[in-house]
Design a protein around this motif. Sequence first.
Motif, mmCIF file in Angstrom:
data_model
loop_
_atom_site.group_PDB
_atom_site.id
_atom_site.type_symbol
_atom_site.label_atom_id
_atom_site.label_comp_id
_atom_site.label_asym_id
_atom_site.label_seq_id
_atom_site.Cartn_x
_atom_site.Cartn_y
_atom_site.Cartn_z
ATOM 1 N N UNK A 174 39.652 -63.399 29.262
ATOM 2 C CA UNK A 174 39.188 -63.670 27.904
ATOM 3 C C UNK A 174 37.882 -64.459 27.944
ATOM 4 N N UNK A 175 37.805 -65.472 28.812
ATOM 5 C CA UNK A 175 36.585 -66.271 28.891
ATOM 6 C C UNK A 175 35.411 -65.422 29.384
ATOM 7 N N UNK A 176 35.679 -64.488 30.273
ATOM 8 C CA UNK A 176 34.631 -63.569 30.745
ATOM 9 C C UNK A 176 34.055 -62.771 29.574
ATOM 10 N N UNK A 177 34.935 -62.224 28.735
ATOM 11 C CA UNK A 177 34.473 -61.447 27.574
ATOM 12 C C UNK A 177 33.728 -62.335 26.587
ATOM 13 N N UNK A 178 34.221 -63.561 26.377
ATOM 14 C CA UNK A 178 33.562 -64.489 25.461
ATOM 15 C C UNK A 178 32.160 -64.823 25.968
ATOM 16 N N UNK A 179 32.021 -65.034 27.263
ATOM 17 C CA UNK A 179 30.724 -65.355 27.848
ATOM 18 C C UNK A 179 29.742 -64.205 27.658
ATOM 19 N N UNK A 180 30.214 -62.986 27.827
ATOM 20 C CA UNK A 180 29.346 -61.817 27.643
ATOM 21 C C UNK A 180 28.881 -61.709 26.191
ATOM 22 N N UNK A 181 29.815 -61.775 25.246
ATOM 23 C CA UNK A 181 29.457 -61.646 23.825
ATOM 24 C C UNK A 181 28.499 -62.758 23.401
ATOM 25 N N UNK A 182 28.787 -63.991 23.834
ATOM 26 C CA UNK A 182 27.932 -65.125 23.468
ATOM 27 C C UNK A 182 26.545 -64.994 24.101
ATOM 28 N N UNK A 183 26.486 -64.521 25.346
ATOM 29 C CA UNK A 183 25.192 -64.346 26.017
ATOM 30 C C UNK A 183 24.349 -63.294 25.297
ATOM 31 N N UNK A 184 24.981 -62.234 24.848
ATOM 32 C CA UNK A 184 24.244 -61.202 24.114
ATOM 33 C C UNK A 184 23.653 -61.791 22.828
ATOM 34 N N UNK A 185 24.445 -62.614 22.118
ATOM 35 C CA UNK A 185 23.940 -63.255 20.898
ATOM 36 C C UNK A 185 22.737 -64.131 21.215
ATOM 37 N N UNK A 186 22.822 -64.914 22.293
ATOM 38 C CA UNK A 186 21.714 -65.790 22.672
ATOM 39 C C UNK A 186 20.480 -64.973 23.071
ATOM 40 N N UNK A 187 20.698 -63.861 23.767
ATOM 41 C CA UNK A 187 19.570 -63.001 24.142
ATOM 42 C C UNK A 187 18.927 -62.380 22.912
ATOM 43 N N UNK A 188 19.750 -61.951 21.952
ATOM 44 C CA UNK A 188 19.190 -61.360 20.731
ATOM 45 C C UNK A 188 18.334 -62.371 19.973
ATOM 46 N N UNK A 189 18.773 -63.640 19.979
ATOM 47 C CA UNK A 189 18.010 -64.664 19.266
ATOM 48 C C UNK A 189 16.695 -64.985 19.990
ATOM 49 N N UNK A 190 16.782 -65.131 21.301
ATOM 50 C CA UNK A 190 15.633 -65.612 22.070
ATOM 51 C C UNK A 190 14.733 -64.517 22.631
#
Length: 173
Positions: free
Chosen positions: A36-52
């Motif tokens: 679950x934490x692996x999936x959360x890290x991926x989704x959150x990283x994508x959000x951060x990449x989209x912002x930055x």
Amino acid sequence: MLSRKQKPVKESFVNMTELVLPNDTNTLNNMMGGRMMHLMDIAAAIAAQKHSNRIVVTASVDNVSFRDSIRLGNVVTLQAQVTRAFSSSMEVHIDVWAEDIPSGTKVKSNEAFFTFVAVDQSGRPIDVPEAVPESDEEIRLYDGALRRRQLRLILAGRMKPTDATELKALFEL
């Protein structure tokens, strides 16, 4: 002084869906926490990449609590969005929903805040756009982000509690 580029937080929104398969579960047929934490890290990283629009690295994860078990065969939906951006770091809020399609039930099973740092090709921190909240919920999360950041820095030994003005304000009556 030049002001930073601004970007609405809604532009960072990520909606990711996964099916819980046998390889994702423990012997009780519940999804493993690490998976679950692996999936959360991926989704959150994508959000951060989209912002930055940059490469990002995970800097911290706040208190991930597992409220309800996610079972074999459930559909997991992860929703992530940047809440606030500092100079090179971004806080990302993530909600995790577990859905049992045959029974028609859906529960919020996890919630967390991840912090990412945008980096250049050499791995050095690089500035990111300012996050602009618009909805009431985005504003609520944005307003709390500085307090959460100060708490993270104190716990990491990178800030003295006496310097945490936003946190101290919570306790001043």
